[in-house]
Design an enzyme around this catalytic site. Structure first.
Site, short mmCIF file in Angstrom:
data_model
loop_
_atom_site.label_atom_id
_atom_site.label_comp_id
_atom_site.label_asym_id
_atom_site.label_seq_id
_atom_site.Cartn_x
_atom_site.Cartn_y
_atom_site.Cartn_z
N SER A 131 -0.93 88.93 -11.78
CA SER A 131 -1.57 89.27 -13.58
C SER A 131 -2.85 89.20 -13.61
O SER A 131 -3.28 90.10 -15.05
CB SER A 131 -0.31 89.55 -14.55
OG SER A 131 0.56 89.50 -14.38
N LYS A 177 -4.83 92.74 -13.91
CA LYS A 177 -4.61 93.49 -14.94
C LYS A 177 -5.44 93.93 -16.00
O LYS A 177 -5.90 94.82 -16.21
CB LYS A 177 -3.52 93.58 -15.54
CG LYS A 177 -1.62 93.08 -14.48
CD LYS A 177 -0.66 92.85 -16.38
CE LYS A 177 0.32 93.16 -15.14
NZ LYS A 177 1.50 92.38 -15.58
N TYR A 205 -0.39 99.26 -7.93
CA TYR A 205 0.47 98.17 -9.22
C TYR A 205 0.69 96.91 -8.26
O TYR A 205 0.01 96.16 -8.65
CB TYR A 205 1.78 98.81 -10.00
CG TYR A 205 2.35 97.34 -10.76
CD1 TYR A 205 0.94 96.72 -11.96
CD2 TYR A 205 3.28 96.52 -10.58
CE1 TYR A 205 1.85 95.67 -12.30
CE2 TYR A 205 2.62 95.54 -11.45
CZ TYR A 205 2.58 94.64 -12.35
OH TYR A 205 2.97 93.61 -13.21
N TYR A 210 1.32 85.44 -20.87
CA TYR A 210 2.63 86.92 -21.78
C TYR A 210 3.11 85.73 -23.47
O TYR A 210 1.95 85.84 -23.47
CB TYR A 210 3.10 85.22 -20.65
CG TYR A 210 3.14 86.08 -19.02
CD1 TYR A 210 2.22 86.79 -18.44
CD2 TYR A 210 2.77 84.31 -18.37
CE1 TYR A 210 2.33 87.05 -17.39
CE2 TYR A 210 2.32 84.39 -17.19
CZ TYR A 210 1.69 85.75 -16.68
OH TYR A 210 1.47 86.10 -15.32
N VAL A 249 0.92 85.41 -12.06
CA VAL A 249 2.69 83.90 -11.53
C VAL A 249 2.03 83.53 -10.38
O VAL A 249 2.49 82.83 -9.73
CB VAL A 249 3.63 84.76 -10.87
CG1 VAL A 249 4.12 84.94 -13.06
CG2 VAL A 249 3.72 85.78 -10.56
#
Ligand code: GLN
Length: 316
Positions: free
Chosen positions: A76, A79, A201, A252, A270
């Site tokens: 992540s 992102k 992605y 998160y 992660v």
């Protein structure tokens, strides 16, 4: 390691090295605490006993401790870069497609998306990152390639690459992400074919970098939008916005606790990595694969907590 090879060793160099060594000693009892992500089987193969931390100062010097030169899966963390690249090309394209509020739900939750009619809460939950990737693909024709090129340039290393085994593993076990993408497509919030957007992605999440490289690649946010080569990626306002989203949504559904303990804009993945920004001063990356129940690296959060407590370098 004191600064760059061949450079004179200054008092700052010695202080940063000593600080990082101290942090590594302090968090050693936490390394391995938690669980390595196994919902992407290729990630489960990484040993939980790794720990590395790197600090890159705005002048481009890198300091590190432990496994800070070993590459790990960004997940992540990627992102942040896909969002920055969309904002750099066409910030207006995000309007109406993705929000800026923390979700308070798991990063892969479907529930909220249904209530909110296919508009993800923020760009850092999976649904939001799928929309951002879709936009980047429309803008560039190659979303994951654009992220990879950017990271290679900022880390000054053309060998940074997508881990094909991790990408394939993500795709093979990607039902939930595909469900999110299909759901949003039903609301017209994914423009490209769902499998294309999802594939890009998965691919940018599977880019492997070391702490040293990821800290360098995140420095543009500490430099208020300016890249390693001195060119501007984002206006000052754009960098402020990315940092603000990292602060409120980067860890998160534990972003509140993370702000409370660390007090820096940050993004976790992660794969066990966390990047953090000290505006005007530095970027950090810490990596240790065992995660807490929210998906944040246990030793990583401990290390950043110690860092900001010892230095006073938080935004608060
Ligand atoms: N690629 C991962 C996923 O889609 C990224 C999740 C993460 O790091 N939180 O589930």
């Amino acid at each position: 390691m004191a600064g760059e090879e061949g450079a004179a060793v200054s008092a700052d160099d010695l202080a940063y090295d000593a600080l990082l060594e101290w942090i590594a000693d302090e968090v050693a009892p936490y390394v391995g605490e938690g669980r390595v992500a196994d919902y992407i089987p290729a990630l489960a193969r990484v040993s939980p006993d790794r720990f590395g931390m790197a600090l890159a100062t705005v002048d481009g010097r890198v300091y590190g401790v432990g496994d800070y030169r070993e590459r790990f899966s960004l997940q992540s963390i990627s992102k942040v870069y896909s969002l920055a690249l969309v904002m750099a090309r066409d910030a207006g394209s995000l309007r109406g497609r993705v929000g800026v509020e923390p979700s308070g739900n798991a990063f892969n939750s479907l529930i909220q998306l249904e209530y909110e009619r296919g508009i993800p809460r923020n760009p850092f939950i999976n649904a939001g990152a799928l929309v951002v990737t879709d936009l980047l693909h429309s803008l560039t024709g190659d979303a994951s390639g654009a992220v990879l090129d950017f990271l290679r340039a900022e880390a000054d290393d053309p060998t940074v690459t997508i881990d094909g085994a991790v990408a394939a593993s993500e795709a093979e076990h990607g039902d939930l992400n595909l469900a999110l993408a299909h759901f949003m497509a039903a609301y017209g919030n994914i423009e490209n074919p769902v499998d294309v957007a999802a594939d890009h992605y998965f691919r940018h999440c599977s880019i492997a970098m070391s702490c040293a490289e990821a800290a360098l690649a995140t420095l543009f946010l500490a430099r208020h939008g300016v890249r390693a080569d001195g060119s501007r990626l984002l206006p000052v306002l754009g960098a402020k916005r990315v940092n603000a989203l990292m602060m409120t949504c980067g860890a998160y559904d534990a972003a509140g606790e993370f702000a409370f303990r660390v007090g820096l804009p940050a993004k976790s993945g992660v794969g066990g990595g966390i990047v953090a920004v000290v505006p005007g001063r530095a970027a950090l990356c810490v990596w240790s694969p065992a995660l807490d129940r929210h998906g944040n690296s246990v030793a990583g959060v401990e290390a950043l907590d110690r860092f900001t407590t010892a230095t006073g370098w938080s935004v608060f």
